[in-house]
Design a protein around this motif. Structure first.
Motif, mmCIF file in Angstrom:
data_model
loop_
_atom_site.group_PDB
_atom_site.id
_atom_site.type_symbol
_atom_site.label_atom_id
_atom_site.label_comp_id
_atom_site.label_asym_id
_atom_site.label_seq_id
_atom_site.Cartn_x
_atom_site.Cartn_y
_atom_site.Cartn_z
ATOM 1 N N MET A 131 15.756 51.183 19.078
ATOM 2 C CA MET A 131 16.318 52.343 18.395
ATOM 3 C C MET A 131 16.614 53.476 19.388
ATOM 4 S SD MET A 131 16.697 51.925 15.058
ATOM 5 C CE MET A 131 16.507 53.529 14.294
ATOM 6 N N ASP A 132 15.734 53.670 20.340
ATOM 7 C CA ASP A 132 15.962 54.704 21.357
ATOM 8 C C ASP A 132 17.133 54.331 22.262
ATOM 9 O OD1 ASP A 132 13.941 56.406 20.510
ATOM 10 O OD2 ASP A 132 12.419 55.464 21.767
ATOM 11 N N TYR A 133 17.229 53.042 22.610
ATOM 12 C CA TYR A 133 18.376 52.613 23.421
ATOM 13 C C TYR A 133 19.688 52.924 22.708
ATOM 14 C CZ TYR A 133 15.184 49.769 26.338
ATOM 15 O OH TYR A 133 14.194 49.328 27.184
ATOM 16 N N LEU A 134 19.740 52.622 21.416
ATOM 17 C CA LEU A 134 20.974 52.858 20.662
ATOM 18 C C LEU A 134 21.316 54.342 20.586
ATOM 19 C CD1 LEU A 134 20.408 50.272 17.800
ATOM 20 C CD2 LEU A 134 22.148 50.145 19.577
ATOM 21 N N SER A 135 20.317 55.208 20.678
ATOM 22 C CA SER A 135 20.586 56.648 20.632
ATOM 23 C C SER A 135 21.359 57.115 21.858
ATOM 24 C CB SER A 135 19.273 57.428 20.515
ATOM 25 O OG SER A 135 18.557 57.439 21.745
ATOM 26 N N SER A 162 16.081 61.583 23.775
ATOM 27 C CA SER A 162 16.789 62.778 23.313
ATOM 28 C C SER A 162 17.529 63.464 24.453
ATOM 29 C CB SER A 162 15.809 63.752 22.656
ATOM 30 O OG SER A 162 14.766 64.093 23.542
ATOM 31 N N LYS A 163 16.955 63.435 25.634
ATOM 32 C CA LYS A 163 17.585 64.064 26.796
ATOM 33 C C LYS A 163 18.920 63.416 27.149
ATOM 34 C CE LYS A 163 16.832 64.943 31.728
ATOM 35 N NZ LYS A 163 15.898 64.752 32.879
ATOM 36 N N HIS A 164 18.978 62.088 27.006
ATOM 37 C CA HIS A 164 20.184 61.359 27.406
ATOM 38 C C HIS A 164 20.990 60.865 26.206
ATOM 39 C CE1 HIS A 164 18.927 61.276 31.639
ATOM 40 N NE2 HIS A 164 17.698 61.033 31.184
ATOM 41 N N MET A 218 21.793 50.612 45.108
ATOM 42 C CA MET A 218 22.759 49.625 44.619
ATOM 43 C C MET A 218 24.065 50.274 44.168
ATOM 44 S SD MET A 218 20.202 47.277 42.312
ATOM 45 C CE MET A 218 18.689 46.615 43.016
ATOM 46 N N GLY A 219 24.026 51.584 43.987
ATOM 47 C CA GLY A 219 25.240 52.287 43.584
ATOM 48 C C GLY A 219 25.155 53.012 42.264
ATOM 49 N N ALA A 220 24.019 52.894 41.560
ATOM 50 C CA ALA A 220 23.887 53.606 40.289
ATOM 51 C C ALA A 220 23.970 55.108 40.525
ATOM 52 C CB ALA A 220 22.573 53.254 39.612
ATOM 53 N N ASP A 221 24.554 55.809 39.571
ATOM 54 C CA ASP A 221 24.670 57.261 39.659
ATOM 55 C C ASP A 221 23.437 57.971 39.109
ATOM 56 O OD1 ASP A 221 27.625 57.462 40.481
ATOM 57 O OD2 ASP A 221 27.685 56.152 38.722
ATOM 58 N N GLU A 222 22.692 57.265 38.288
ATOM 59 C CA GLU A 222 21.535 57.874 37.640
ATOM 60 C C GLU A 222 20.552 56.778 37.266
ATOM 61 O OE1 GLU A 222 20.795 60.813 33.758
ATOM 62 O OE2 GLU A 222 22.794 60.654 34.673
ATOM 63 N N TYR A 223 19.292 57.163 37.096
ATOM 64 C CA TYR A 223 18.247 56.207 36.741
ATOM 65 C C TYR A 223 17.343 56.844 35.684
ATOM 66 C CZ TYR A 223 14.396 52.855 37.381
ATOM 67 O OH TYR A 223 13.426 51.889 37.204
ATOM 68 N N ILE A 224 17.043 56.074 34.650
ATOM 69 C CA ILE A 224 16.149 56.533 33.592
ATOM 70 C C ILE A 224 14.916 55.637 33.579
ATOM 71 C CG2 ILE A 224 15.851 56.889 31.116
ATOM 72 C CD1 ILE A 224 18.897 57.227 30.905
ATOM 73 N N ALA A 225 13.736 56.249 33.748
ATOM 74 C CA ALA A 225 12.462 55.521 33.680
ATOM 75 C C ALA A 225 11.825 55.836 32.324
ATOM 76 C CB ALA A 225 11.546 55.932 34.822
ATOM 77 N N THR A 226 11.916 54.899 31.406
ATOM 78 C CA THR A 226 11.539 55.196 30.017
ATOM 79 C C THR A 226 10.044 55.449 29.830
ATOM 80 O OG1 THR A 226 11.369 52.834 29.494
ATOM 81 C CG2 THR A 226 13.501 53.903 29.115
ATOM 82 N N MET A 284 33.717 47.451 39.312
ATOM 83 C CA MET A 284 34.804 47.509 38.338
ATOM 84 C C MET A 284 35.308 48.938 38.112
ATOM 85 S SD MET A 284 33.080 44.693 35.778
ATOM 86 C CE MET A 284 34.395 44.408 34.592
ATOM 87 N N GLY A 285 34.689 49.897 38.787
ATOM 88 C CA GLY A 285 35.214 51.251 38.767
ATOM 89 C C GLY A 285 34.735 52.144 37.654
ATOM 90 N N ALA A 286 33.598 51.823 37.019
ATOM 91 C CA ALA A 286 33.081 52.695 35.958
ATOM 92 C C ALA A 286 32.858 54.106 36.498
ATOM 93 C CB ALA A 286 31.768 52.137 35.410
ATOM 94 N N ASP A 287 33.142 55.107 35.661
ATOM 95 C CA ASP A 287 32.955 56.497 36.081
ATOM 96 C C ASP A 287 31.504 56.810 36.398
ATOM 97 O OD1 ASP A 287 35.623 56.910 35.713
ATOM 98 O OD2 ASP A 287 35.427 58.413 34.123
ATOM 99 N N LYS A 288 30.620 56.231 35.593
ATOM 100 C CA LYS A 288 29.200 56.491 35.779
ATOM 101 C C LYS A 288 28.416 55.241 35.431
ATOM 102 C CE LYS A 288 25.585 59.771 34.307
ATOM 103 N NZ LYS A 288 25.305 60.940 33.444
ATOM 104 N N VAL A 289 27.432 54.900 36.253
ATOM 105 C CA VAL A 289 26.565 53.750 36.000
ATOM 106 C C VAL A 289 25.120 54.238 36.005
ATOM 107 C CG1 VAL A 289 25.800 51.476 36.785
ATOM 108 C CG2 VAL A 289 28.196 52.160 37.082
ATOM 109 N N VAL A 290 24.407 53.920 34.928
ATOM 110 C CA VAL A 290 23.026 54.360 34.766
ATOM 111 C C VAL A 290 22.115 53.144 34.678
ATOM 112 C CG1 VAL A 290 21.417 55.695 33.350
ATOM 113 C CG2 VAL A 290 23.814 56.423 33.537
#
Length: 355
Positions: A263-267, A242-244, A226-234, A205-211
């Motif tokens: 709560m962390d996801y919402l941050s 805090s970093k992201h 798969m095409g993600a621009d970044e990956y976060i391993a919690t 769908m053309g998102a600028d960034k997919v994480v």
């Protein structure tokens, strides 16, 4: 028009079925009407909903039940009231919904959001107005009202199309409805069967960034492929929240655990960001405070599968953009082993049963 076939499939007789104890038996399909289509099933995706239902996780199941609502096959009988141009021999699919009231006075059906109709009947574990039960796709044949039967574009292989019918549209719908596209930074929480579709469709769908966001690092390489621009391993990245923080415009959460760090996801949301929950836990979501979304003016919402029009849009997008899900094909005879493996998290990233 020959109707000498039998409806036979894997039936769950009680909650032990989820442990690989489904039984192959003949069953009674919904009562035939001229609104219906009979489908000779070639492929049936395995969805997490199947496991919840087999064990009565979302409430008492109407045993015996034949699960499976990611169905692809060949139309072998078509009722005369079909208005979608479906013909015998067409390759068609069915998703998680089999019926809604379709009455003019129904706000939801009139608005084209039949998936929110109060009279919705699921493709399995539901009852039609005449009292007959809906039985799903771990079977040889399926009967469904034609309004919820869809032609599959030639460009999509059947093993890929099957899991799109529920898993695909469950993430496509909230992405589309919440503006996924150029200018948006999108996070997908839980990169499993649903989440991997989220990554694929957000990119298409053309998102600028997919994480991609998951607990540990073992899926990082896959998700980036798969095409993600970044990956976060919690679990593996200290201070990931805090970093992201304040980096995403839209988050679609496919996780269904009461222990997820909500709560962390919402941050991670930017000001005026949106968080959409599609994973459905069997008990409850984690506790949260109002300041998690008040402070940034964020929105929290939910999404349920997708409307028929969205299924058609999704299939066309998948065909046009050559969306290729990561599918493992499993013979229908091995369905019991497949659901056990699915429960154990072994799918990479979606199982499709093949007749």
């Amino acid at each position: 028009m020959s109707t000498d076939y039998k409806f036979v499939g894997w039936l769950g007789k009680d909650s032990d079925a989820v442990h690989g104890k489904m039984v192959w038996e003949e069953f009674e399909p919904k009562t035939w009407t001229e609104d219906d289509v009979d489908i000779e099933i070639t492929h049936s995706g395995i969805c997490g909903s199947d496991l919840h239902t087999l064990r009565s996780g979302w409430g008492p199941t109407l045993y015996p039940v034949c699960v499976g609502h990611e169905i692809v096959g060949k139309a072998v009988r078509v009722g005369k009231n079909n208005k979608k141009g479906i013909k015998v021999g067409d390759r068609v699919g069915v998703g998680a919904q089999s019926l809604s009231c379709l009455k003019p006075e129904c706000e939801e059906c009139s608005a084209g959001i039949e998936n929110h109709c109060a009279s919705m009947v699921g493709t399995y574990n539901g009852k039609y107005p005449d009292g007959s039960k809906s039985m799903g796709g771990y079977a040889m044949y399926h009967r469904a009202p034609s309004h919820f039967v869809f032609k599959i574009p030639d460009a999509i292989p059947s093993p890929d199309a099957a899991p799109m019918m529920c898993g695909g549209v469950t993430v496509y719908s909230p992405l589309k409805q919440n503006g996924c596209g150029p200018g948006k930074k999108v996070g997908i929480i839980g990169v499993g069967g649903l989440g991997h579709f989220g990554v694929l469709f957000a990119k298409a769908m053309g998102a600028d960034k997919v994480v991609g966001i998951s607990r540990n690092s073992n899926k990082r390489d896959d998700v980036l492929k798969m095409g993600a621009d970044e990956y976060i391993a919690t679990d593996d990245e200290p201070d990931w929240a805090s970093k992201h923080a304040k980096t995403l415009d839209l988050i679609v959460c496919t996780v269904s655990s009461p222990k997820m760090p909500l709560m962390d996801y919402l941050s991670l949301l930017r000001v005026k960001g949106t968080f959409i929950q599609v994973g459905a836990p069997e008990d409850k979501l984690p506790d949260l405070t109002a300041f998690a979304f008040i402070g940034k003016g964020c929105k929290m919402g939910g999404s349920l599968i997708g409307a028929p029009s969205e299924i058609e849009e999704m299939l066309q997008l998948a065909a046009d953009k050559k969306v290729k899900p990561w599918i493992q094909e499993v013979p229908m005879k091995d369905a019991n082993k497949a659901i056990v493996d699915m429960e154990a998290g072994k799918a990479r990233y979606r199982y499709t049963l093949v007749n």
